[in-house]
Write an enzyme that holds these catalytic residues in place. Structure first.
Site, PDB file in Angstrom:
ATOM      1  N   ASP A 108      86.778  44.380 -14.066  1.00  0.00           N
ATOM      2  CA  ASP A 108      87.103  43.109 -13.441  1.00  0.00           C
ATOM      3  C   ASP A 108      86.829  43.258 -11.957  1.00  0.00           C
ATOM      4  O   ASP A 108      87.352  44.169 -11.318  1.00  0.00           O
ATOM      5  CB  ASP A 108      88.580  42.745 -13.676  1.00  0.00           C
ATOM      6  CG  ASP A 108      88.929  41.444 -12.986  1.00  0.00           C
ATOM      7  OD1 ASP A 108      88.356  40.414 -13.347  1.00  0.00           O
ATOM      8  OD2 ASP A 108      89.775  41.463 -12.066  1.00  0.00           O
ATOM      9  N   GLU A 163      81.924  40.714 -16.389  1.00  0.00           N
ATOM     10  CA  GLU A 163      81.962  39.267 -16.528  1.00  0.00           C
ATOM     11  C   GLU A 163      80.632  38.694 -16.085  1.00  0.00           C
ATOM     12  O   GLU A 163      80.060  39.145 -15.102  1.00  0.00           O
ATOM     13  CB  GLU A 163      83.065  38.686 -15.637  1.00  0.00           C
ATOM     14  CG  GLU A 163      84.400  38.609 -16.307  1.00  0.00           C
ATOM     15  CD  GLU A 163      85.410  37.940 -15.409  1.00  0.00           C
ATOM     16  OE1 GLU A 163      86.124  37.063 -15.890  1.00  0.00           O
ATOM     17  OE2 GLU A 163      85.501  38.304 -14.231  1.00  0.00           O
ATOM     18  N   ASP A 203      94.605  41.988 -12.730  1.00  0.00           N
ATOM     19  CA  ASP A 203      93.220  42.469 -12.759  1.00  0.00           C
ATOM     20  C   ASP A 203      93.014  43.456 -13.903  1.00  0.00           C
ATOM     21  O   ASP A 203      91.974  43.477 -14.550  1.00  0.00           O
ATOM     22  CB  ASP A 203      92.860  43.153 -11.429  1.00  0.00           C
ATOM     23  CG  ASP A 203      92.821  42.154 -10.288  1.00  0.00           C
ATOM     24  OD1 ASP A 203      92.552  40.971 -10.567  1.00  0.00           O
ATOM     25  OD2 ASP A 203      93.065  42.553  -9.139  1.00  0.00           O
TER      26      ASP A 203
END
Ligand SMILES: [Zn+2]
Length: 431
Positions: free
Chosen positions: A204, A288, A384
């Site tokens: 992340d 991501e 996170d």
């Protein structure tokens, strides 16, 4: 299969060869500081200037065409215009013609990237003198020990900090503050590596923490720009008080360029260390699929429709660009490629709102930026870290979907860019 049949035997041998002798092409850059004398320096400066002129003139033409709703000129059309330009602007002949052609190719690529539907990049901008001055030779250069031959400039000595590996394909000369660098791009084949580790992790990426891994490792942000920002602002104020292009102005400009170089070097060093550390320990990295260009788009809006939260957004933009996320992803991609690992991109929806224990998805799970508390089962963690775990889970899901696993890995290792983009399945980052 009839083993007596010759074509069958050949195809069998070919398949075995493919299985056991998988080769892959690696492209790598080797950068050295040049030691030019003052004549060579003048020549390099002039060549860079001609290339900048060609870029800016051609970009102006392309922009005008776009404003008049005409399609952009292709590379071949630009090359024809370049010939006309050379008769009008005779000084262009002082630069090696292949460097000018390379500049037009770069412009062609940049425009195509800007109109790429999947991940559009920023539209090319006009080049400024002294900012990112560079030019490239696709051939005609020679490297012999500690000297490099640049056509129309001559043999220039360099600080050979390490040996060059592979066949040199092109060289790029660039100005770096007061000095000049040469980057040699080479190509070599290696046996396709098997991943050294068997672990997988989700990452992340954030502003307050640069990267949080699903195994709990965290990397603090470097914020190299933030630390040197006040110093830069001070020096820029000094510059504004000097007479434009005077000797003192030039001196001050050099001071500012050095700060910029320091910031860039510190950031690059940090990104390299972090990406190497992660890539060495993980066979699969899940990220991501954020579009950094979109995220960092200005919130200013237009005169008719002013944007909202302009100030906050601009602060976030600076932080995002300062982090160098896209550069970090690029590094992870090629480092995984070298090590036989895999990079998987997953859609970013709900990654910070889903509880990793009970799968409950709710915006209220994330009370603050840092804290995660599940409204259903009461599970608490750092937000996170939760996102990184969810990203990893999403990555496993992408690979488990159908045949993807090994095939997507091989697609990812495709060396040519166009091919990989054309055939890459959803969710896998093409090169
Ligand atoms: Zn829960």
């Amino acid at each position: 299969m009839n083993t007596q049949c010759l074509p069958c035997l050949i195809s069998l041998a070919f398949a075995i060869d493919q299985l056991y002798n998988k080769r892959m092409l690696i492209r790598k850059g080797f950068k050295y500081r040049l030691k030019p004398d003052r004549f060579e320096e003048t020549d390099m400066s002039r060549t860079a200037g001609c290339n900048r002129f060609a870029w800016n003139t051609m970009l102006a033409i392309q922009k005008e065409r776009l404003e008049n709703r005409l399609s952009c000129l292709s590379y071949n059309q630009m090359a024809v215009v370049l010939l006309d330009m050379k008769t009008e602007f005779v000084f262009l002949k002082e630069a090696h013609s292949q460097t000018l052609q390379q500049t037009l190719k770069d412009l062609d690529r940049a425009i195509k990237d800007a109109f790429d539907k999947k991940s559009p990049k920023r539209f090319p901008r006009f080049r400024k003198k002294g900012v990112n001055d560079h030019f490239r030779y696709p051939q005609g250069f020679k490297i012999n020990g500690n000297v490099v031959y640049l056509p129309m400039i001559g043999w220039v000595p360099l600080f050979k900090s390490r040996e060059i590996k592979g066949t040199p394909k092109n060289v790029t000369v660039s100005r770096n503050g007061k000095s000049w660098d040469v980057a040699v791009q080479t190509e070599y084949e290696v046996a396709e590596p098997a991943p050294q580790s068997v672990t997988a992790c989700g990452i992340d990426m954030g502003v307050t923490r640069f990267a949080t891994l699903s195994d709990g490792t965290l990397y603090e942000p470097l914020n190299s720009f933030r630390n040197l920002e006040s110093r830069l602002a001070l020096e820029q104020r000094k510059l504004s008080r000097k007479k434009l292009y005077s000797q003192n102005w030039l001196k001050q400009k050099a001071v500012i360029n050095r700060i910029h170089t320091r910031i860039a070097n510190a950031r690059k060093d940090y990104l390299h260390k972090t990406s190497t550390a992660i890539s060495e320990n993980q066979a699969m990295i899940v990220l991501e699929d954020l579009k950094v260009v979109n995220m960092s788009a200005s919130a200013r809006g237009t005169a008719d429709q002013p944007g909202r939260n302009v100030k906050q957004k601009s602060g976030l933009n600076k932080a995002i660009l300062d982090q160098g996320w896209s550069e970090f992803r690029r590094m992870l991609q090629y480092k995984q490629l070298w090590r036989g690992g895999l990079v998987v991109a997953v859609p970013p929806q709900h990654t910070s709102q889903r509880c990793p224990v009970c799968e409950f998805v709710h915006a209220g799970n994330r009370k603050t930026q840092a804290a995660f508390r599940c409204l259903n089962c009461g599970h608490t963690d750092n937000a996170d870290h939760v996102a990184a775990i969810n990203i990893l889970a999403a990555g496993h899901a992408v690979l488990a979907c159908g045949e993807n696993g090994s095939q997507s890995a091989s697609v990812k290792r495709e060396p040519t860019r166009a091919k990989a983009q054309a055939s890459a399945p959803q969710g896998i980052i093409g090169l």
